[in-house]
Scaffold this motif. Structure first.
Motif, PDB file in Angstrom:
ATOM      1  N   ARG A   1     -23.679  46.919  35.442  1.00 57.53           N
ATOM      2  CA  ARG A   1     -23.003  47.331  36.673  1.00 57.53           C
ATOM      3  C   ARG A   1     -23.926  47.268  37.884  1.00 57.53           C
ATOM      4  O   ARG A   1     -25.107  47.600  37.802  1.00 57.53           O
ATOM      5  CB  ARG A   1     -22.477  48.758  36.544  1.00 57.53           C
ATOM      6  N   ALA A   2     -23.359  46.834  39.026  1.00 56.72           N
ATOM      7  CA  ALA A   2     -24.140  46.738  40.256  1.00 56.72           C
ATOM      8  C   ALA A   2     -24.790  48.067  40.647  1.00 56.72           C
ATOM      9  O   ALA A   2     -25.969  48.074  41.044  1.00 56.72           O
ATOM     10  CB  ALA A   2     -23.265  46.213  41.388  1.00 56.72           C
ATOM     11  N   PRO A   3     -24.099  49.223  40.555  1.00 55.90           N
ATOM     12  CA  PRO A   3     -24.770  50.486  40.918  1.00 55.90           C
ATOM     13  C   PRO A   3     -25.995  50.759  40.047  1.00 55.90           C
ATOM     14  O   PRO A   3     -27.003  51.294  40.537  1.00 55.90           O
ATOM     15  CB  PRO A   3     -23.685  51.543  40.694  1.00 55.90           C
TER      16      PRO A   3
ATOM     17  N   GLY B   1     -20.762  43.504  36.573  1.00 57.06           N
ATOM     18  CA  GLY B   1     -22.096  42.952  36.702  1.00 57.06           C
ATOM     19  C   GLY B   1     -22.126  41.475  37.077  1.00 57.06           C
ATOM     20  O   GLY B   1     -21.146  40.914  37.575  1.00 57.06           O
ATOM     21  N   TYR B   2     -23.271  40.858  36.821  1.00 61.48           N
ATOM     22  CA  TYR B   2     -23.516  39.488  37.243  1.00 61.48           C
ATOM     23  C   TYR B   2     -24.222  38.704  36.138  1.00 61.48           C
ATOM     24  O   TYR B   2     -24.737  39.273  35.177  1.00 61.48           O
ATOM     25  CB  TYR B   2     -24.431  39.463  38.481  1.00 61.48           C
TER      26      TYR B   2
ATOM     27  N   ILE C   1      -9.112  42.935  36.608  1.00 65.92           N
ATOM     28  CA  ILE C   1      -8.445  43.795  35.614  1.00 65.92           C
ATOM     29  C   ILE C   1      -9.032  45.203  35.612  1.00 65.92           C
ATOM     30  O   ILE C   1      -8.467  46.104  34.986  1.00 65.92           O
ATOM     31  CB  ILE C   1      -8.525  43.194  34.199  1.00 65.92           C
ATOM     32  N   GLY C   2     -10.161  45.403  36.283  1.00 66.35           N
ATOM     33  CA  GLY C   2     -10.762  46.732  36.362  1.00 66.35           C
ATOM     34  C   GLY C   2     -11.827  46.959  35.308  1.00 66.35           C
ATOM     35  O   GLY C   2     -11.780  46.390  34.214  1.00 66.35           O
ATOM     36  N   ALA C   3     -12.792  47.793  35.657  1.00 65.89           N
ATOM     37  CA  ALA C   3     -13.923  48.060  34.759  1.00 65.89           C
ATOM     38  C   ALA C   3     -13.502  48.723  33.442  1.00 65.89           C
ATOM     39  O   ALA C   3     -14.015  48.345  32.384  1.00 65.89           O
ATOM     40  CB  ALA C   3     -14.964  48.906  35.477  1.00 65.89           C
TER      41      ALA C   3
ATOM     42  N   HIS D   1      -7.672  51.948  24.771  1.00 64.65           N
ATOM     43  CA  HIS D   1      -7.887  52.907  25.850  1.00 64.65           C
ATOM     44  C   HIS D   1      -8.569  52.217  27.026  1.00 64.65           C
ATOM     45  O   HIS D   1      -9.626  51.616  26.876  1.00 64.65           O
ATOM     46  CB  HIS D   1      -8.767  54.058  25.357  1.00 64.65           C
ATOM     47  N   GLY D   2      -7.925  52.270  28.195  1.00 55.30           N
ATOM     48  CA  GLY D   2      -8.477  51.630  29.388  1.00 55.30           C
ATOM     49  C   GLY D   2      -7.730  50.378  29.798  1.00 55.30           C
ATOM     50  O   GLY D   2      -7.879  49.906  30.928  1.00 55.30           O
TER      51      GLY D   2
END
Length: 264
Positions: free
Chosen positions: A142-144, A176-177, A210-212, A241-242
């Protein structure tokens, strides 16, 4: 100009070629090319219109179910003029081809010169090589989390990664990347020997929209490409879930663009 994923797919298919917006003044001009999740979208016309003059064909060409639905969508911000925007699919994002183009020695020198200029223009000091290395060693993080590792604010970190993306050096994922093949070549050119990396996943990456939570759930189940998605039923995925209804819809749209569909 924001365009919903379903509308983007329809523009690419040619079934939608109009959008209507309430703006105080036009935010795009004829010839504007917007980068989107499905490639480039070009603005072909921009005209002020009276809502009362709209017809059912306008609604159909904008992807709305009815003229009444189109007028309801334009009911907000009624003090601003209504605008009819012509749209057309203008081909794939040129950065996609650039990412796959492995540079020769002269191109690598030119890329490094560009990175040097970005470093020199930064008020916080050199960042380009550190960021490329960080992404290379921490793919799909993740970027953060990446920003925190180098003591940077997430928004500023993302802004800088977009500059690397413009050069074809990075790829943005749902989470992420990754370095692109071009980015890997540039990084390796500065190392004593090419870096060992995990083999690239074959297939079409999951769509970013689609979301994290859905992306994490799918990854945990070993579903990391649209081709993997096509081996599962929609109900199977929805049970994870998710993975909510919106994620299912966007997966369906992304697969339809590639002539894929859910199993069963």
């Amino acid at each position: 100009m924001m365009i919903r994923p379903g509308e983007l797919a329809a523009i690419r298919a040619g079934t939608v070629d109009l959008a209507f917006r309430r703006w105080a003044r036009p935010r795009v001009v004829v010839g504007t090319r917007m980068r989107t999740g499905i490639g480039l979208i070009e603005v072909t016309s921009v005209d002020r219109v009276a809502v009362a003059s709209l017809r059912a064909d306008d609604a159909r060409r904008a992807g709305e179910p009815s003229l009444a639905a189109l007028k309801r969508a334009l009911a907000a911000r009624s003090d601003d003029p209504a605008w009819r925007i012509g749209l057309a699919y203008a081909g794939p994002d040129p950065r996609e081809a650039l990412r796959e183009a492995v540079p020769d020695a002269d191109e690598i020198a030119a890329v490094n010169a560009r990175l040097d200029r970005l470093d020199a223009a930064s008020a916080s000091g050199p960042w380009t090589r550190e960021t490329l290395d960080l992404i290379d060693l921490n793919p799909t993080v993740r970027a953060p989390d990446l920003a925190a590792r180098v003591g940077r604010e997430t928004a500023d970190f993302k802004k800088d990664v977009r500059k690397l993306k413009e050069l074809g050096l990075t790829e943005s994922l749902a989470i992420g990347y990754l370095l692109s093949p071009r980015g890997e070549a540039v990084v390796d050119a500065g190392l004593p020997a090419p870096r060992e990396r995990a083999a690239r996943e074959e297939g079409t990456p999951l769509p970013r929209n689609i979301g994290a939570p859905a992306t994490r759930a799918l990854r945990e189940a070993g579903v990391t490409t649209l081709e993997h998605v096509a081996t599962r039923t929609a109900s199977e995925l929805a049970a994870m879930h998710g993975v909510g209804p919106m994620a299912i819809t966007r997966l369906r749209e992304a697969m339809a663009e590639r002539d894929l569909g859910f199993a069963g």
